[in-house]
Design a protein around this motif. Sequence first.
Motif, mmCIF file in Angstrom:
data_model
loop_
_atom_site.group_PDB
_atom_site.id
_atom_site.type_symbol
_atom_site.label_atom_id
_atom_site.label_comp_id
_atom_site.label_asym_id
_atom_site.label_seq_id
_atom_site.Cartn_x
_atom_site.Cartn_y
_atom_site.Cartn_z
ATOM 1 N N GLU A 39 56.993 23.932 -4.305
ATOM 2 C CA GLU A 39 57.383 23.072 -3.191
ATOM 3 C C GLU A 39 56.818 21.675 -3.437
ATOM 4 N N ARG A 40 57.694 20.691 -3.421
ATOM 5 C CA ARG A 40 57.271 19.299 -3.603
ATOM 6 C C ARG A 40 56.996 18.706 -2.231
ATOM 7 N N TRP A 41 55.744 18.484 -1.923
ATOM 8 C CA TRP A 41 55.367 17.836 -0.686
ATOM 9 C C TRP A 41 55.090 16.371 -0.984
ATOM 10 N N ARG A 42 54.798 15.617 0.036
ATOM 11 C CA ARG A 42 54.629 14.170 -0.148
ATOM 12 C C ARG A 42 53.503 13.832 -1.123
ATOM 13 N N HIS A 43 52.348 14.478 -1.001
ATOM 14 C CA HIS A 43 51.193 14.125 -1.830
ATOM 15 C C HIS A 43 50.762 15.216 -2.800
ATOM 16 N N ILE A 44 51.313 16.403 -2.662
ATOM 17 C CA ILE A 44 50.908 17.523 -3.509
ATOM 18 C C ILE A 44 52.081 18.461 -3.766
ATOM 19 N N LEU A 45 51.867 19.344 -4.709
ATOM 20 C CA LEU A 45 52.799 20.437 -4.969
ATOM 21 C C LEU A 45 52.167 21.717 -4.443
ATOM 22 N N TYR A 46 52.994 22.609 -3.947
ATOM 23 C CA TYR A 46 52.515 23.927 -3.546
ATOM 24 C C TYR A 46 53.206 24.919 -4.463
ATOM 25 N N VAL A 47 52.424 25.531 -5.345
ATOM 26 C CA VAL A 47 52.950 26.398 -6.386
ATOM 27 C C VAL A 47 52.756 27.854 -5.988
ATOM 28 N N HIS A 48 53.860 28.597 -6.029
ATOM 29 C CA HIS A 48 53.838 30.033 -5.752
ATOM 30 C C HIS A 48 54.099 30.740 -7.075
ATOM 31 N N ALA A 49 53.181 31.596 -7.474
ATOM 32 C CA ALA A 49 53.325 32.346 -8.718
ATOM 33 C C ALA A 49 52.858 33.771 -8.483
ATOM 34 N N GLN A 50 53.134 34.628 -9.427
ATOM 35 C CA GLN A 50 52.699 36.014 -9.301
ATOM 36 C C GLN A 50 51.192 36.052 -9.109
ATOM 37 N N GLY A 51 50.766 36.615 -7.985
ATOM 38 C CA GLY A 51 49.349 36.789 -7.716
ATOM 39 C C GLY A 51 48.601 35.553 -7.270
ATOM 40 N N MET A 52 49.297 34.441 -7.039
ATOM 41 C CA MET A 52 48.589 33.230 -6.604
ATOM 42 C C MET A 52 49.513 32.253 -5.906
ATOM 43 N N SER A 53 48.911 31.446 -5.074
ATOM 44 C CA SER A 53 49.544 30.270 -4.485
ATOM 45 C C SER A 53 48.499 29.167 -4.565
ATOM 46 N N ARG A 54 48.878 28.010 -5.097
ATOM 47 C CA ARG A 54 47.913 26.926 -5.295
ATOM 48 C C ARG A 54 48.545 25.583 -4.940
ATOM 49 N N PHE A 55 47.693 24.706 -4.421
ATOM 50 C CA PHE A 55 48.068 23.312 -4.269
ATOM 51 C C PHE A 55 47.705 22.600 -5.561
ATOM 52 N N VAL A 56 48.590 21.733 -6.021
ATOM 53 C CA VAL A 56 48.365 20.979 -7.251
ATOM 54 C C VAL A 56 48.637 19.513 -6.950
ATOM 55 N N SER A 57 47.726 18.659 -7.355
ATOM 56 C CA SER A 57 47.924 17.223 -7.190
ATOM 57 C C SER A 57 48.916 16.721 -8.238
ATOM 58 N N TYR A 58 49.823 15.853 -7.821
ATOM 59 C CA TYR A 58 50.725 15.229 -8.790
ATOM 60 C C TYR A 58 49.918 14.512 -9.871
ATOM 61 N N ALA A 59 48.770 13.990 -9.501
ATOM 62 C CA ALA A 59 47.953 13.218 -10.426
ATOM 63 C C ALA A 59 47.230 14.091 -11.454
ATOM 64 N N ASP A 60 47.362 15.411 -11.346
ATOM 65 C CA ASP A 60 46.802 16.297 -12.364
ATOM 66 C C ASP A 60 47.756 16.488 -13.533
ATOM 67 N N LEU A 61 48.998 16.067 -13.382
ATOM 68 C CA LEU A 61 50.033 16.364 -14.369
ATOM 69 C C LEU A 61 50.272 15.197 -15.321
ATOM 70 N N PRO A 62 50.477 15.518 -16.598
ATOM 71 C CA PRO A 62 50.687 14.465 -17.602
ATOM 72 C C PRO A 62 52.108 13.916 -17.570
ATOM 73 N N PRO A 63 52.278 12.671 -17.998
ATOM 74 C CA PRO A 63 53.627 12.108 -18.076
ATOM 75 C C PRO A 63 54.447 12.815 -19.159
ATOM 76 N N ILE A 64 55.761 12.792 -18.975
ATOM 77 C CA ILE A 64 56.680 13.457 -19.894
ATOM 78 C C ILE A 64 57.803 12.508 -20.292
ATOM 79 N N LEU A 65 58.576 12.930 -21.272
ATOM 80 C CA LEU A 65 59.773 12.199 -21.671
ATOM 81 C C LEU A 65 60.921 12.544 -20.728
ATOM 82 N N GLY A 66 61.952 11.731 -20.750
ATOM 83 C CA GLY A 66 63.158 12.036 -19.989
ATOM 84 C C GLY A 66 63.184 11.490 -18.579
#
Length: 147
Positions: A39-66
């Motif tokens: 889930e893309r929220w305004r300031h964070i991502l909410y990630v749902h995965a097998q056995g976990m749900s976590r908030f992730v800061s956009y600023a934790d992620l590296p830039p990509i091509l494309g």
Amino acid sequence: MVANFSRKSTPVHPLSRFATKQAIARLLKIKVEQIYRIERWRHILYVHAQGMSRFVSYADLPPILGVESPKGLDFGYWKRRMASLKERFAPDFWVDFYGDKFHQAVSVAELLEWGELVGAIKLMLSAIDLESLRKVYAQEKSLLEHF
């Protein structure tokens, strides 16, 4: 399983353009296949995965091509996030992420694009990490040039 990206609020954070399942999986130390919804929220991502749900800061992620290349404001977000974590440089997983991208490049042109992106963010990386990536880049370039 395919991850569902959904938006929960607007506008979306400028760094959201760098949010990929691959980067999120590497950050969380899980397999991409384990992620089933992001889930893309305004300031964070909410990630749902097998056995976990976590908030992730956009600023934790590296830039990509494309997508639009990193610009001044992006670096401010990353630096502020690193300062909040009491870190001087990008997380270690960024180095692994870019090392994998170098390994996965199917042409010298693609490798060069990833190399240029790393060059654009080199101030975010420690000297040791940058040297490590330069070695991987040189090895992959040599391999691609001989095939």
